[in-house]
Scaffold this motif. Structure first.
Motif, short mmCIF file in Angstrom:
data_model
loop_
_atom_site.label_atom_id
_atom_site.label_comp_id
_atom_site.label_asym_id
_atom_site.label_seq_id
_atom_site.Cartn_x
_atom_site.Cartn_y
_atom_site.Cartn_z
N ARG A 1 0.56 8.58 7.77
CA ARG A 1 0.40 9.65 6.77
C ARG A 1 -0.05 9.09 5.43
O ARG A 1 -0.75 9.76 4.65
N ARG B 1 4.83 6.52 11.70
CA ARG B 1 4.13 7.78 11.46
C ARG B 1 3.98 8.02 9.96
O ARG B 1 2.95 8.52 9.49
N ASP B 2 5.01 7.65 9.19
CA ASP B 2 4.90 7.73 7.73
C ASP B 2 3.76 6.84 7.23
O ASP B 2 3.03 7.21 6.30
#
Length: 298
Positions: free
Chosen positions: A286, A282-283
């Motif tokens: 982002r 998920r990072d």
């Protein structure tokens, strides 16, 4: 010839005027401009101009430099289209590989002992800058076992200069694979196993997939991702995170503690002033806009 067009906007009447591209009057004009601003334009530290290869070889290398990863760089220039520029550059590249001590002595004189001790001889580069290249040139570089960049230049008006990468090849796949087996670059990632291995693989896939011409350069402390210049550096993982360094300007980014950090002036492995701290995929999602921003800047 490139299909790129440049236009100047007229704020007075809202119109637009095309800025016509042109070649240099003489080859030396391009060489002088690039040598003066080599680190900005190519990510290469300038070492020498018109470097003599001695009485036996009887030639002069247009420009010698050292790139961000410590790779020796030969830059050859042609005002227009010249089928001989690649073969000429390869001739000089072979000479360079036979005169490593001489090159390291030059690096020591110009950049100091630390730079000379870290020259990356597994990845010497040839950058050919010319008015244009043929499809045969592009095919030819893909058949060689060396790192070669074909770069097209144009002047626009009196104060704009453009560079466009036409083709970029990094050495021979077998050489890269042997470097990985020796434990270079991100190979240490695989020794640690677990989630960070999968995340490192995902980062690698995303960076290589950002566009054509992305090449990897293996160093012991990091793996660089490069167009003409580095745009990202991936370090071996720490216990719970991966560090990626980007060429994006930290001043233009909304920094988030624990995710992004300005490391301008701080010592770290790899190149770039923006640090990404990735812990999950998920990072990585982002970070997508930041990765594309850095890629575009290179």
């Amino acid at each position: 010839m490139s299909g790129l067009k440049l236009f100047r906007t007229d704020t007075t009447n809202g119109g637009m005027t095309e800025v016509m591209p042109r070649l240099a009057e003489i080859e030396a004009d391009v060489q002088g401009l690039v040598e003066t601003h080599m680190e900005t334009l190519l990510g290469v530290r300038f070492l020498a101009s018109e470097y003599s290869t001695g009485p036996v070889h009887g030639g002069r290398i247009d420009s010698l430099g050292l790139d961000e990863n410590g790779s020796p760089v030969i830059v050859e220039y042609k005002r227009g289209t010249d089928a001989g520029v690649i073969n000429q550059g390869l001739f000089y590249l072979a000479w360079l590989m036979d005169h490593r001590a001489e090159f390291e002595h030059l690096v020591r004189d110009r950049l100091g002992g630390t730079a000379a001790s870290q020259v990356l001889w597994s990845g010497p580069r040839l950058i050919c800058i010319a008015g244009d290249f043929t499809r045969y040139d592009v095919h030819a570089v893909r058949e060689h076992r060396r790192s070669i960049d074909l770069v097209r230049y144009r002047y626009f008006g009196s104060d704009h200069f453009g560079l466009e990468t036409v083709a970029s090849v990094t050495g021979h796949p077998a050489l890269v694979e042997r470097a990985r087996r020796r434990g270079a670059g991100v190979s240490p990632v695989r020794k640690q196993g677990g989630q960070m291995v999968e995340l490192a693989d995902a980062v690698d896939e995303v960076l290589v997939g950002l566009g054509d011409g992305v090449t990897r350069v293996q160093r012991k402390q990091y793996r660089a991702y490069r167009r003409l210049r580095n745009f990202a550096s991936l370090c071996p993982p720490q216990q719970t995170k991966l560090l990626v360094y980007l060429k994006a300007d930290p001043k233009e980014v909304d920094l988030v503690p624990g995710f992004t950090r300005d490391v301008t002036g701080l010592g770290h492995h790899g190149t770039g002033d923006l640090e990404l701290q990735l812990r999950t995929e998920r990072d990585l999602e982002r970070a997508g806009d930041l990765l594309r921003l850095s890629y575009a800047a290179a």
